[in-house]
Design a protein around this motif. Structure first.
Motif, PDB file in Angstrom:
ATOM      1  N   ALA A  70       0.833  -1.202   0.000  1.00  0.00           N
ATOM      2  CA  ALA A  70       0.000   0.000   0.000  1.00  0.00           C
ATOM      3  C   ALA A  70       0.869   1.255   0.000  1.00  0.00           C
ATOM      4  O   ALA A  70       0.574   2.239  -0.698  1.00  0.00           O
ATOM      5  N   TRP A  71       1.934   1.231   0.777  1.00  0.00           N
ATOM      6  CA  TRP A  71       2.864   2.369   0.846  1.00  0.00           C
ATOM      7  C   TRP A  71       3.524   2.600  -0.504  1.00  0.00           C
ATOM      8  O   TRP A  71       3.674   3.743  -0.956  1.00  0.00           O
ATOM      9  N   LEU A  72       3.910   1.510  -1.185  1.00  0.00           N
ATOM     10  CA  LEU A  72       4.526   1.635  -2.506  1.00  0.00           C
ATOM     11  C   LEU A  72       3.544   2.266  -3.495  1.00  0.00           C
ATOM     12  O   LEU A  72       3.922   3.130  -4.301  1.00  0.00           O
ATOM     13  N   ARG A  73       2.280   1.839  -3.429  1.00  0.00           N
ATOM     14  CA  ARG A  73       1.265   2.431  -4.315  1.00  0.00           C
ATOM     15  C   ARG A  73       1.137   3.934  -4.066  1.00  0.00           C
ATOM     16  O   ARG A  73       1.062   4.738  -4.998  1.00  0.00           O
ATOM     17  N   GLU A  74       1.116   4.327  -2.792  1.00  0.00           N
ATOM     18  CA  GLU A  74       0.998   5.738  -2.443  1.00  0.00           C
ATOM     19  C   GLU A  74       2.183   6.538  -2.979  1.00  0.00           C
ATOM     20  O   GLU A  74       2.053   7.711  -3.342  1.00  0.00           O
ATOM     21  N   MET A  75       3.354   5.884  -3.045  1.00  0.00           N
ATOM     22  CA  MET A  75       4.548   6.562  -3.531  1.00  0.00           C
ATOM     23  C   MET A  75       4.629   6.566  -5.050  1.00  0.00           C
ATOM     24  O   MET A  75       5.596   7.058  -5.635  1.00  0.00           O
ATOM     25  N   GLY A  76       3.605   5.989  -5.716  1.00  0.00           N
ATOM     26  CA  GLY A  76       3.581   5.996  -7.165  1.00  0.00           C
ATOM     27  C   GLY A  76       4.319   4.855  -7.825  1.00  0.00           C
ATOM     28  O   GLY A  76       4.530   4.854  -9.039  1.00  0.00           O
ATOM     29  N   VAL A  77       4.714   3.833  -7.029  1.00  0.00           N
ATOM     30  CA  VAL A  77       5.418   2.678  -7.571  1.00  0.00           C
ATOM     31  C   VAL A  77       4.395   1.654  -8.062  1.00  0.00           C
ATOM     32  O   VAL A  77       3.452   1.332  -7.326  1.00  0.00           O
ATOM     33  N   PRO A  78       4.516   1.149  -9.294  1.00  0.00           N
ATOM     34  CA  PRO A  78       3.556   0.144  -9.771  1.00  0.00           C
ATOM     35  C   PRO A  78       3.629  -1.137  -8.947  1.00  0.00           C
ATOM     36  O   PRO A  78       4.724  -1.632  -8.642  1.00  0.00           O
ATOM     37  N   VAL A  79       2.485  -1.665  -8.579  1.00  0.00           N
ATOM     38  CA  VAL A  79       2.387  -2.879  -7.764  1.00  0.00           C
ATOM     39  C   VAL A  79       1.421  -3.833  -8.464  1.00  0.00           C
ATOM     40  O   VAL A  79       0.414  -3.404  -9.032  1.00  0.00           O
ATOM     41  N   ALA A  80       1.714  -5.118  -8.402  1.00  0.00           N
ATOM     42  CA  ALA A  80       0.871  -6.112  -9.058  1.00  0.00           C
ATOM     43  C   ALA A  80      -0.549  -6.057  -8.502  1.00  0.00           C
ATOM     44  O   ALA A  80      -0.756  -6.108  -7.283  1.00  0.00           O
ATOM     45  N   ALA A  81      -1.519  -5.994  -9.404  1.00  0.00           N
ATOM     46  CA  ALA A  81      -2.915  -5.860  -8.983  1.00  0.00           C
ATOM     47  C   ALA A  81      -3.446  -7.123  -8.336  1.00  0.00           C
ATOM     48  O   ALA A  81      -4.449  -7.086  -7.611  1.00  0.00           O
ATOM     49  N   HIS A  82      -2.810  -8.268  -8.577  1.00  0.00           N
ATOM     50  CA  HIS A  82      -3.346  -9.537  -8.089  1.00  0.00           C
ATOM     51  C   HIS A  82      -2.830  -9.895  -6.696  1.00  0.00           C
ATOM     52  O   HIS A  82      -3.179 -10.950  -6.161  1.00  0.00           O
ATOM     53  N   ALA A  83      -1.997  -9.053  -6.098  1.00  0.00           N
ATOM     54  CA  ALA A  83      -1.518  -9.327  -4.744  1.00  0.00           C
ATOM     55  C   ALA A  83      -2.679  -9.218  -3.759  1.00  0.00           C
ATOM     56  O   ALA A  83      -3.466  -8.275  -3.823  1.00  0.00           O
ATOM     57  N   GLU A  84      -2.790 -10.189  -2.875  1.00  0.00           N
ATOM     58  CA  GLU A  84      -3.852 -10.143  -1.869  1.00  0.00           C
ATOM     59  C   GLU A  84      -3.403 -10.824  -0.588  1.00  0.00           C
ATOM     60  O   GLU A  84      -2.527 -11.685  -0.598  1.00  0.00           O
ATOM     61  N   GLU A  85      -3.988 -10.400   0.514  1.00  0.00           N
ATOM     62  CA  GLU A  85      -3.653 -10.976   1.817  1.00  0.00           C
ATOM     63  C   GLU A  85      -4.699 -12.035   2.165  1.00  0.00           C
ATOM     64  O   GLU A  85      -5.904 -11.802   2.038  1.00  0.00           O
ATOM     65  N   CYS A  86      -4.223 -13.187   2.628  1.00  0.00           N
ATOM     66  CA  CYS A  86      -5.103 -14.331   2.911  1.00  0.00           C
ATOM     67  C   CYS A  86      -5.056 -14.663   4.399  1.00  0.00           C
ATOM     68  O   CYS A  86      -3.968 -14.724   4.987  1.00  0.00           O
ATOM     69  N   PRO A  87      -6.209 -14.919   5.023  1.00  0.00           N
ATOM     70  CA  PRO A  87      -6.238 -15.179   6.464  1.00  0.00           C
ATOM     71  C   PRO A  87      -5.760 -16.570   6.850  1.00  0.00           C
ATOM     72  O   PRO A  87      -5.364 -16.791   8.000  1.00  0.00           O
ATOM     73  N   ASP A  88      -5.821 -17.553   5.909  1.00  0.00           N
ATOM     74  CA  ASP A  88      -5.430 -18.917   6.243  1.00  0.00           C
ATOM     75  C   ASP A  88      -5.008 -19.646   4.966  1.00  0.00           C
ATOM     76  O   ASP A  88      -5.107 -19.114   3.859  1.00  0.00           O
ATOM     77  N   ILE A  89      -4.564 -20.894   5.141  1.00  0.00           N
ATOM     78  CA  ILE A  89      -4.029 -21.639   4.005  1.00  0.00           C
ATOM     79  C   ILE A  89      -5.100 -21.960   2.976  1.00  0.00           C
ATOM     80  O   ILE A  89      -4.827 -22.023   1.767  1.00  0.00           O
ATOM     81  N   GLU A  90      -6.338 -22.154   3.413  1.00  0.00           N
ATOM     82  CA  GLU A  90      -7.418 -22.410   2.457  1.00  0.00           C
ATOM     83  C   GLU A  90      -7.623 -21.210   1.538  1.00  0.00           C
ATOM     84  O   GLU A  90      -7.854 -21.363   0.328  1.00  0.00           O
ATOM     85  N   ALA A  91      -7.524 -20.031   2.099  1.00  0.00           N
ATOM     86  CA  ALA A  91      -7.650 -18.819   1.292  1.00  0.00           C
ATOM     87  C   ALA A  91      -6.487 -18.686   0.321  1.00  0.00           C
ATOM     88  O   ALA A  91      -6.643 -18.203  -0.802  1.00  0.00           O
ATOM     89  N   VAL A  92      -5.301 -19.131   0.761  1.00  0.00           N
ATOM     90  CA  VAL A  92      -4.131 -19.122  -0.119  1.00  0.00           C
ATOM     91  C   VAL A  92      -4.375 -20.027  -1.323  1.00  0.00           C
ATOM     92  O   VAL A  92      -4.115 -19.663  -2.477  1.00  0.00           O
ATOM     93  N   ILE A  93      -4.873 -21.229  -1.061  1.00  0.00           N
ATOM     94  CA  ILE A  93      -5.140 -22.190  -2.135  1.00  0.00           C
ATOM     95  C   ILE A  93      -6.150 -21.622  -3.132  1.00  0.00           C
ATOM     96  O   ILE A  93      -6.003 -21.751  -4.348  1.00  0.00           O
ATOM     97  N   GLN A  94      -7.181 -20.964  -2.592  1.00  0.00           N
ATOM     98  CA  GLN A  94      -8.197 -20.375  -3.467  1.00  0.00           C
ATOM     99  C   GLN A  94      -7.613 -19.224  -4.290  1.00  0.00           C
ATOM    100  O   GLN A  94      -7.937 -19.059  -5.477  1.00  0.00           O
ATOM    101  N   ALA A  95      -6.734 -18.446  -3.680  1.00  0.00           N
ATOM    102  CA  ALA A  95      -6.115 -17.324  -4.400  1.00  0.00           C
ATOM    103  C   ALA A  95      -5.228 -17.838  -5.531  1.00  0.00           C
ATOM    104  O   ALA A  95      -5.210 -17.269  -6.632  1.00  0.00           O
TER     105      ALA A  95
END
Length: 499
Positions: A70-95
């Motif tokens: 989020a900080w990198l985005r605010e600084m104008g640095v391009p960040v991959a749109a598909h990055a996401e935070e997952c609460p558990d391993i099942e969410a990781v698998i789904q991502a």
């Protein structure tokens, strides 16, 4: 990174100029970064996504991964749109499944995702290994696959005598390259996969790099095919083949007289990482072998006896021959560590060869060392020690070594102490070094009493960083390890001016 659209545009421009197009975006992008002319690099239209940061002076920066992005985005640095935070391993698998499903429609090629621990404090507790952080792992997507016909299987003999089945294929475009040959690994894999000559086979690039045969398409198998027989004799020299290492790997035991092993061994000896003899490539070495001008590694140093015949050979000429002979002459005083690498002992690479050269000082002392003495050298384990002892105990190797010593006078110039400013200190280099190679930098530290290391810990005394420094630099900052840019390191210690 290069987008598919930019890749297509780049190739259209090359074709319009009558030039050969690039094979895939990866090669075009990596080649662009190596250009000395920045204008050529600019033509590649390369892009990047930020994912972390190195040394930052000024405001406090977030520790957690999500906050960093989020900080990198605010600084104008391009960040991959598909990055996401997952609460558990099942969410990781789904991502992972979501990104994999979107993969064909992305504007650029990817081969997987990186899974990271988000919490900065937990990252610190997990720490790093010599090969990378414990808090991050790459998940590779299944390789892109295609079907083609396998019209033959050949058996390839390597430098150590390993005999590997190789599938000869009708050329097929897979994962950005055209494949006409693919490994079948070993006889056990060949039997397990039961691929047969004439089969339609599924081909992929393992890790999107090494072509391999996955297996046959049984419904397309022609009638009358037979299992591929495993050879009992070396396909090159006819020596009976032996199984080893759990009856999986097949080897030719004719270490000295097998032409395939001989050629591969000489290629290894003259390579840049070993004796660095310029002008001697595979075709040149094979030509000299065919002519009878060389017969093994030591005979390279007697090649000058054939200078007249070499000069008169079409395609060589006086200047080319003299350059080769000069390169051979220059190699006679290579550092001991390079000679040890050149011997081709299994499991002995660059770092191990330096450790051995430091511990023993000459080939004679190394040749008589037993396994216990070898294992007393840091980072040399039981398996490597056994291979070294076995190599030097071999009568033919002893003869080769004595002949080689008649020509080569290895030095310890790369190991001799030049100072003690790093005495007792551990130094880590990270990122891209621009004025010296990593090997030169580490050799400088070593010759001034220090220990170069591959990972950062609380025992690290200094981290020297260049462009692209990532997790090692971040960890050094967290631990409060002293930092230097490459320019600062060179200004203070002047490593390129050392004798």
């Amino acid at each position: 990174m290069m987008t598919r659209a930019d890749f297509a545009r780049l190739n259209d421009e090359k074709l319009a100029r009558g030039e050969t197009p690039f094979v895939n975006p990866r090669n075009a992008a990596s080649g662009g970064l190596r250009q000395l002319d920045s204008r050529l690099t600019r033509e590649r239209r390369l892009r990047f996504f930020g994912y972390t940061f190195g040394a930052i002076e000024g405001p406090a920066v977030p520790e957690d991964q999500g906050a960093r992005l989020a900080w990198l985005r605010e600084m104008g640095v391009p960040v991959a749109a598909h990055a996401e935070e997952c609460p558990d391993i099942e969410a990781v698998i789904q991502a992972i499944a979501r990104v994999q499903a979107q993969r064909p429609d992305l504007p650029f090629d990817i081969d997987g995702v990186v899974i990271k621990v988000a919490d900065g404090a937990l990252r610190e507790r997990l720490g790093d290994t010599a090969r990378g952080p414990r808090w991050a792992i790459a998940y590779k997507f299944p390789a892109e696959q295609a079907m083609t016909r396998m019209h033959a299987i050949t058996w390839q003999v390597g430098r150590t005598g390993l005999v590997v089945p190789v599938a000869e294929l009708d050329p097929i475009y897979v994962g950005g390259v055209t494949i006409s040959r693919a490994t079948l690994h070993n006889p056990s894999e060949l039997r397990r996969k039961d691929v047969r000559v004439g089969d339609t086979v599924i081909v992929q690039r393992a890790g999107d790099v090494i072509p391999e045969v996955v297996g046959p398409v049984l419904e397309r198998r022609p009638e009358g095919t037979e299992p591929v027989p495993v050879p009992t004799e070396c396909p090159v020299c006819g020596t009976p083949l032996l199984y080893g290492e759990g009856d999986i790997l097949l080897r030719c035991s004719n270490k000295r007289a097998c032409p395939a092993q001989l050629l591969a061994g000489i290629i290894h000896f003259v390579s840049r990482g070993a004796m660095d003899i310029a002008g001697l490539g595979e075709k040149q070495i094979q030509f000299f072998l065919d002519k009878g001008w060389i017969s093994d590694i030591p005979s390279l140093y007697e090649l000058g006896r054939h200078r007249e015949a070499m000069v008169n050979e079409p395609g060589l000429g006086q200047q080319s021959v003299d350059n080769i002979l000069a390169a051979i002459e220059e190699s006679k005083t290579r550092p001991l560590s390079r000679v040890i690498i050149g011997l081709g002992i299994r499991f002995v690479g660059e770092k191990t060869s330096i450790d051995l050269a430091t511990a023993f000082g000459n080939l004679d002392a190394l040749a008589v060392a037993d396994e216990a003495r070898l294992q007393a050298v840091p980072d040399i384990g039981e398996r490597t020690a056994a291979e070294i002892v076995t190599w030097f105990a071999d009568d033919e190797n002893q003869t080769l070594l004595e002949r080689l010593k008649a020509h080569v006078n290895p030095t310890l110039a790369d190991l001799e102490p030049l100072g003690d400013q790093f005495a007792g200190q551990t130094v880590v280099f990270t990122g891209k070094l621009e004025t010296m190679t990593r090997e030169e930098a580490e050799a400088y530290v070593r010759r001034h009493g220090g220990t170069p290391a591959g990972s950062v810990s609380k025992k690290t005394n200094l981290v020297v960083y260049g462009p692209g420094a990532g997790s090692k630099l971040a960890k050094a900052e967290q631990l409060g390890v002293p930092l230097m840019t490459e320019a600062e390191f060179c200004e203070q210690y002047r490593p390129l001016e050392s004798p």
